[in-house]
Design an enzyme around this catalytic site. Structure first.
Site: not given
Length: 170
Positions: A13-14, A52
């Protein structure tokens, strides 16, 4: 000869997976297709989706495919750069719908094994943490691990994202 390759971008994640995939795709001539698998069930997810979308500029066509990812890929024109974001959300959608995960993953892998252009597929690496404490989370981790292995096996290139940096695995 047109580029018909599959690049698999995986990481935590990230880790910078989506941004790196966007950079790779936009290095090619537009139009680009962004196949989104997320569903906005709450405000936080709506904000993530909006972030996004705002990061992508003109030239992107967004296709929402929370379940029929294979069908969405088949419907796109040949030679178009495609970014799929992401396999783990797609898998979650099928789990929540109580679909046959093995059949859906085989169907998707079949389409991904024959890219009709430069395709970039993003997924989360979920197997590097501790064993989850509940059956649903363990089922998800195991299914995601199997799917990621299937896609990595057929991909031309596999990149592991770590702290925003791509490491070439294959």
């Amino acid at each position: 000869m047109p580029d018909r390759s599959l690049t698999f971008i995986i990481g935590g994640a990230r880790s910078g997976k989506s941004a790196h995939a966007e950079t790779l795709a936009t290095a090619l001539p537009p139009p680009w297709a962004y196949i989104a698998t997320a569903e906005a069930y709450d405000e936080e997810m709506r904000e993530r989706i909006a972030q996004h979308r705002s990061r992508r500029g003109e030239g992107w066509a967004t296709v929402d495919a929370p379940l029929d990812l294979a069908g969405a890929l088949k419907a796109l024109p040949d030679n178009q750069p495609v970014l799929v974001d992401c396999l783990t959300l797609w898998l979650t959608n099928h789990m929540l719908a109580d679909h046959d995960l093995e059949a859906e993953c085989r169907r998707l892998a079949d389409v991904l094994s024959r890219p009709r252009g430069p395709w970039f597929v993003v997924s989360n690496e979920v197997g590097q943490g501790i064993v989850p404490d509940n059956a649903l989370a363990r089922r998800f981790r195991d299914a995601a691990g199997r799917l990621n292995q299937q896609v990595a096996a057929i991909a031309d290139t596999v990149l592991l994202m770590v702290a925003g940096l791509p490491l070439k695995v294959k």
